[in-house]
Write an enzyme that holds these catalytic residues in place. Structure first.
Site, PDB file in Angstrom:
ATOM      1  N   THR A  15       1.994 -28.405   7.587  1.00  0.00           N
ATOM      2  CA  THR A  15       2.134 -28.575   9.047  1.00  0.00           C
ATOM      3  C   THR A  15       1.388 -29.798   9.562  1.00  0.00           C
ATOM      4  O   THR A  15       1.847 -30.471  10.478  1.00  0.00           O
ATOM      5  CB  THR A  15       1.585 -27.312   9.766  1.00  0.00           C
ATOM      6  OG1 THR A  15       2.359 -26.204   9.345  1.00  0.00           O
ATOM      7  CG2 THR A  15       1.658 -27.436  11.272  1.00  0.00           C
ATOM      8  N   ASP A  59       6.712 -28.426   2.478  1.00  0.00           N
ATOM      9  CA  ASP A  59       6.109 -27.239   3.086  1.00  0.00           C
ATOM     10  C   ASP A  59       5.490 -26.496   1.897  1.00  0.00           C
ATOM     11  O   ASP A  59       6.123 -26.368   0.840  1.00  0.00           O
ATOM     12  CB  ASP A  59       7.209 -26.395   3.739  1.00  0.00           C
ATOM     13  CG  ASP A  59       6.660 -25.182   4.468  1.00  0.00           C
ATOM     14  OD1 ASP A  59       6.899 -25.064   5.672  1.00  0.00           O
ATOM     15  OD2 ASP A  59       5.992 -24.336   3.817  1.00  0.00           O
ATOM     16  N   SER A  60       4.295 -25.996   2.045  1.00  0.00           N
ATOM     17  CA  SER A  60       3.613 -25.437   0.868  1.00  0.00           C
ATOM     18  C   SER A  60       4.269 -24.161   0.352  1.00  0.00           C
ATOM     19  O   SER A  60       3.901 -23.668  -0.711  1.00  0.00           O
ATOM     20  CB  SER A  60       2.135 -25.222   1.141  1.00  0.00           C
ATOM     21  OG  SER A  60       1.935 -24.083   1.933  1.00  0.00           O
ATOM     22  N   SER A  61       5.243 -23.628   1.068  1.00  0.00           N
ATOM     23  CA  SER A  61       5.991 -22.483   0.524  1.00  0.00           C
ATOM     24  C   SER A  61       6.801 -22.905  -0.687  1.00  0.00           C
ATOM     25  O   SER A  61       7.244 -22.074  -1.476  1.00  0.00           O
ATOM     26  CB  SER A  61       6.917 -21.896   1.591  1.00  0.00           C
ATOM     27  OG  SER A  61       6.131 -21.483   2.672  1.00  0.00           O
ATOM     28  N   THR A 277      -7.539  -4.726  -5.801  1.00  0.00           N
ATOM     29  CA  THR A 277      -7.337  -3.804  -4.691  1.00  0.00           C
ATOM     30  C   THR A 277      -6.481  -4.397  -3.571  1.00  0.00           C
ATOM     31  O   THR A 277      -6.526  -5.601  -3.316  1.00  0.00           O
ATOM     32  CB  THR A 277      -8.684  -3.315  -4.116  1.00  0.00           C
ATOM     33  OG1 THR A 277      -8.419  -2.515  -2.957  1.00  0.00           O
ATOM     34  CG2 THR A 277      -9.600  -4.467  -3.719  1.00  0.00           C
ATOM     35  N   CYS A 279      -7.127  -3.613  -0.613  1.00  0.00           N
ATOM     36  CA  CYS A 279      -8.077  -3.817   0.487  1.00  0.00           C
ATOM     37  C   CYS A 279      -8.446  -5.293   0.538  1.00  0.00           C
ATOM     38  O   CYS A 279      -8.580  -5.941  -0.494  1.00  0.00           O
ATOM     39  CB  CYS A 279      -9.356  -3.013   0.259  1.00  0.00           C
ATOM     40  SG  CYS A 279      -9.094  -1.248   0.309  1.00  0.00           S
TER      41      CYS A 279
HETATM   42  N1  ASP Z   1       4.510 -23.610   6.426  1.00  0.00           N
HETATM   43  C1  ASP Z   1       3.391 -24.495   6.481  1.00  0.00           C
HETATM   44  C2  ASP Z   1       2.977 -24.857   5.057  1.00  0.00           C
HETATM   45  O1  ASP Z   1       2.329 -24.076   4.427  1.00  0.00           O
HETATM   46  C3  ASP Z   1       2.265 -23.890   7.244  1.00  0.00           C
HETATM   47  C4  ASP Z   1       1.032 -24.770   7.370  1.00  0.00           C
HETATM   48  O2  ASP Z   1       0.948 -25.846   6.881  1.00  0.00           O
HETATM   49  O3  ASP Z   1       0.099 -24.338   8.041  1.00  0.00           O
HETATM   50  O4  ASP Z   1       3.324 -25.901   4.574  1.00  0.00           O
END
Ligand code: ASP
Length: 343
Positions: A15, A59-61, A277, A279
């Site tokens: 982002t 995008d890091s996804s 876990t 948690c």
């Molecule tokens: N979707 C974005 C990413 O991980 C979110 C971010 O950068 O905060 O690339």
């Protein structure tokens, strides 16, 4: 006067450097020049800032183990030319990248600070500027010729965390990261207050990079009512070498015979099963309750207070680098880079 420090800023995307797509309105990765233009302040730093930008920021996804190898290689190649590193990265998977790098960069003796932001750097209320500026400051801070934070860390919203202890816990607040089981390493206010007793000491041996990773890792998240079919589909997935089992409370789960027997059988066949876990805070203690005794007997390895991110990436790292099962198991339960409490 202290020498001018050199910092390599590596831009992977996220982002922090994104802009809005004119038609869809969705945020998309954008080039590094745009990002630098938004922060003229960095030119006023008494730091020699060098940059390396990914040709196609992501995008890091879309992060992949192959990109961790690329990052580790960039750091390796620049290691003796600079004093510290800042990695600009999307926040979504930042904790995974920080964890993976913490294992791959063996005997790291320079700061590697990952940061990003929740709002793009071109927006008025962005959190990106402060994050970037302070990350550069931390990466370039030396005292008596030694780096103050010689480890892989995450800086976000005034706090510096050990990278392999963090998780992203908030998708909306600037305060997006949390280190549930380990102290923060520093807090930025009027000055940067380093919590020195929690920072890793300089290593005795020389720096090297281990680049092999094996992603044949699965996840089994337990819930009341989880079916036999679901459990056996995960544990019998073709090619699987290790499973992170996410359990209840201090490492507990259903006690059905078939489940414990299936675990014991798959472990006897060579599958590695670890217990962490669900948690957010606290640790796994197999055997504290009878509902975790079966796991222990079946050969499940309790990973105490490790985060999910640190566990998954540690398995990828160990599977590729520890062909000896006994040594691998021992390394799993030992701190390689401060990712697990050893008390
Ligand atoms: N979707 C974005 C990413 O991980 C979110 C971010 O950068 O905060 O690339």
């Amino acid at each position: 006067m202290s020498p001018q420090r050199k910092v390599l800023v590596i831009y992977t995307g996220g982002t922090i450097g994104m802009v809005m797509h004119p038609e869809s309105g969705a945020l998309i990765p954008f080039d590094f020049e745009h990002l630098v233009e938004q922060v003229p302040e960095i030119k006023r730093f008494n730091v020699d800032i060098r940059t390396y930008a990914f040709e196609h920021p992501i995008d890091s996804s879309d992060m992949q183990p192959g990109i961790w190898v690329q990052l580790a290689t960039i750091i390796e190649q620049a290691y003796h030319q600079v004093d510290g590193f800042v990695v600009l990265h999307g926040s979504d998977t930042m904790a995974f990248t920080a964890s993976a790098l913490s294992y791959m960069l063996v005997n790291l003796a320079k700061p590697v600070v990952l940061t990003g932001s929740q709002l793009p750097i071109g927006t008025i209320r962005t959190d990106g500027k402060e994050n970037l500026i302070t990350a550069i400051e931390i990466a370039s801070t030396y005292e008596d010729g030694k780096p103050v934070v010689p480890e892989v860390c995450v800086y976000f919203e005034y706090k510096l965390f050990r990278g392999n202890r963090t998780l992203k816990f908030n998708s909306e607040h600037f305060n997006a990261f949390y280190s549930p089981n380990y102290s923060i390493l520093a807090e930025a206010g009027v000055t940067i207050d380093y919590h020195r007793t929690f920072i890793r000491p300089l290593p005795a041996d020389s720096f090297r990079v281990m680049k092999d990773l094996d992603n044949r890792v699965g996840v089994l998240k337990l819930f009341p009512g989880i079916s036999k079919e679901m459990i056996s589909a995960v544990l019998n997935a073709p090619g699987l070498r290790a499973v992170v089992m996410e359990t209840f409370g201090s490492g507990n789960g259903p006690t059905g015979h078939w489940f414990i027997e299936l675990l014991a059988q798959r472990i006897a066949e060579g599958l590695i099963v670890v217990n962490i876990t669900q948690c957010i805070k606290g640790e796994v203690v197999q055997g504290r309750y009878s509902t975790s005794e079966g796991f222990k007997k079946a050969g499940v390895i309790g990973l105490k207070d490790m985060t999910f991110e640190a566990a998954v990436t540690k398995l990828m790292f160990l599977l590729a680098n520890y062909p000896n099962k006994a040594a691998l198991k021992q390394a799993l339960e030992t701190s390689l880079a401060g990712e697990i409490s050893m008390n």
